[in-house]
Every structure is written in structure tokens, then in C-alpha cells.
Design a protein around this motif. Structure first.
Motif, mmCIF file in Angstrom:
data_model
loop_
_atom_site.group_PDB
_atom_site.id
_atom_site.type_symbol
_atom_site.label_atom_id
_atom_site.label_comp_id
_atom_site.label_asym_id
_atom_site.label_seq_id
_atom_site.Cartn_x
_atom_site.Cartn_y
_atom_site.Cartn_z
ATOM 1 N N GLN A 1 -28.276 -39.309 -15.404
ATOM 2 C CA GLN A 1 -27.798 -40.420 -16.190
ATOM 3 C C GLN A 1 -27.056 -41.400 -15.290
ATOM 4 O OE1 GLN A 1 -28.407 -41.125 -19.344
ATOM 5 N NE2 GLN A 1 -27.241 -43.012 -19.246
ATOM 6 N N VAL A 2 -27.386 -42.664 -15.428
ATOM 7 C CA VAL A 2 -26.746 -43.723 -14.665
ATOM 8 C C VAL A 2 -25.915 -44.553 -15.619
ATOM 9 C CG1 VAL A 2 -27.117 -45.793 -13.276
ATOM 10 C CG2 VAL A 2 -28.595 -43.780 -12.969
ATOM 11 N N ASP A 3 -24.669 -44.758 -15.284
ATOM 12 C CA ASP A 3 -23.789 -45.582 -16.103
ATOM 13 C C ASP A 3 -23.677 -46.969 -15.508
ATOM 14 O OD1 ASP A 3 -21.725 -42.696 -16.514
ATOM 15 O OD2 ASP A 3 -23.184 -43.519 -17.926
ATOM 16 N N LEU A 4 -23.781 -47.964 -16.365
ATOM 17 C CA LEU A 4 -23.595 -49.356 -15.979
ATOM 18 C C LEU A 4 -22.471 -49.932 -16.825
ATOM 19 C CD1 LEU A 4 -27.321 -50.562 -15.836
ATOM 20 C CD2 LEU A 4 -25.927 -49.708 -13.966
ATOM 21 N N VAL A 5 -21.485 -50.502 -16.182
ATOM 22 C CA VAL A 5 -20.346 -51.086 -16.893
ATOM 23 C C VAL A 5 -20.242 -52.548 -16.505
ATOM 24 C CG1 VAL A 5 -17.867 -51.009 -17.274
ATOM 25 C CG2 VAL A 5 -19.149 -48.879 -16.925
#
Length: 120
Positions: A1-5
Motif C-alpha cells: 500500500q502506498v500512501d499519498l498525502v
């Protein structure tokens, strides 16, 4: 899972500037898209994983500049000469592809979106 903020949206006057930023939990080629109310999501810019290559949508007309800080896995979108028609929710997205991509289906991960409103 890749988080983008994402962060940096807001309100600007016509002709003004805003800078959007997006932090990723890994290094990917990235894109910015936008979606205005009642319209489909549209491509804004693609930036490769090194930051040395960018492709902009025609409507940008030299007003926006995408860049990245690979030490921080962060991409930025500097938007100048803003127009009311730039009003939209802006999304950053990450793709595992190494070649140019401009359609949403080719991006694997998405940020939460940030509102940009251009109004006098």
C-alpha cells in the motif's frame, strides 16, 4: 500500500498563484489530475520518477510547473496565472509504469484531493 498525502490547496484570485504538494511513501512516477464540479477527472501533468521529465496538458500553457524532491519523496505543482476555470479538486497519483501515462486507469494510487478555487 502506498500512501499519498496532499496539501496546499486554497483560494486564489485570478492571476494569482498556489502551490500544491504531495508526499508519497515511495518513489514513483507521479501525476496530477483535477476534477471540476460536474466534470470528468482530467490530466494535468506527469512527472517521471527522477524529476527530469514532465508532460503537461495543453491547457496548462506554461502556467504550471511540476517538480519533485526525491530526498523527501514529494512532488510539487506550482500554479501561476490562475484562471477561474482552474477551479477544481486536484489529485496527485502514483504509477508503477516507467513510461508516460496520462489516463487515470494507469495510475495505481491516489491522494485524497485538495480543493483549488480561483475567484475574485
Amino acid at each position: 500500500q502506498v500512501d499519498l498525502v496532499e496539501w496546499g490547496g486554497g483560494v486564489a484570485q485570478p492571476g494569482g498563484s498556489l502551490t500544491l504538494s504531495c508526499a508519497a511513501s515511495g518513489r514513483f512516477a507521479m501525476g496530477w489530475f483535477r476534477q471540476a464540479s460536474g466534470k470528468e477527472r482530467e490530466f494535468v501533468v506527469w512527472i517521471n520518477w527522477t524529476g527530469g521529465g514532465t508532460v503537461y496538458a495543453d491547457f496548462v500553457e506554461g502556467r504550471f510547473t511540476a517538480s519533485r524532491d526525491n530526498d523527501k519523496n514529494t512532488v510539487h505543482l506550482q500554479m501561476n496565472s490562475l484562471k477561474p476555470e482552474d477551479t477544481a479538486v486536484y489529485y496527485c497519483a502514483a504509477t508503477g509504469r516507467t513510461t508516460f501515462a496520462r489516463t487515470a486507469d494507469l495510475f495505481d494510487y491516489w491522494g485524497q484531493g485538495t480543493q483549488v478555487t480561483v475567484s475574485s
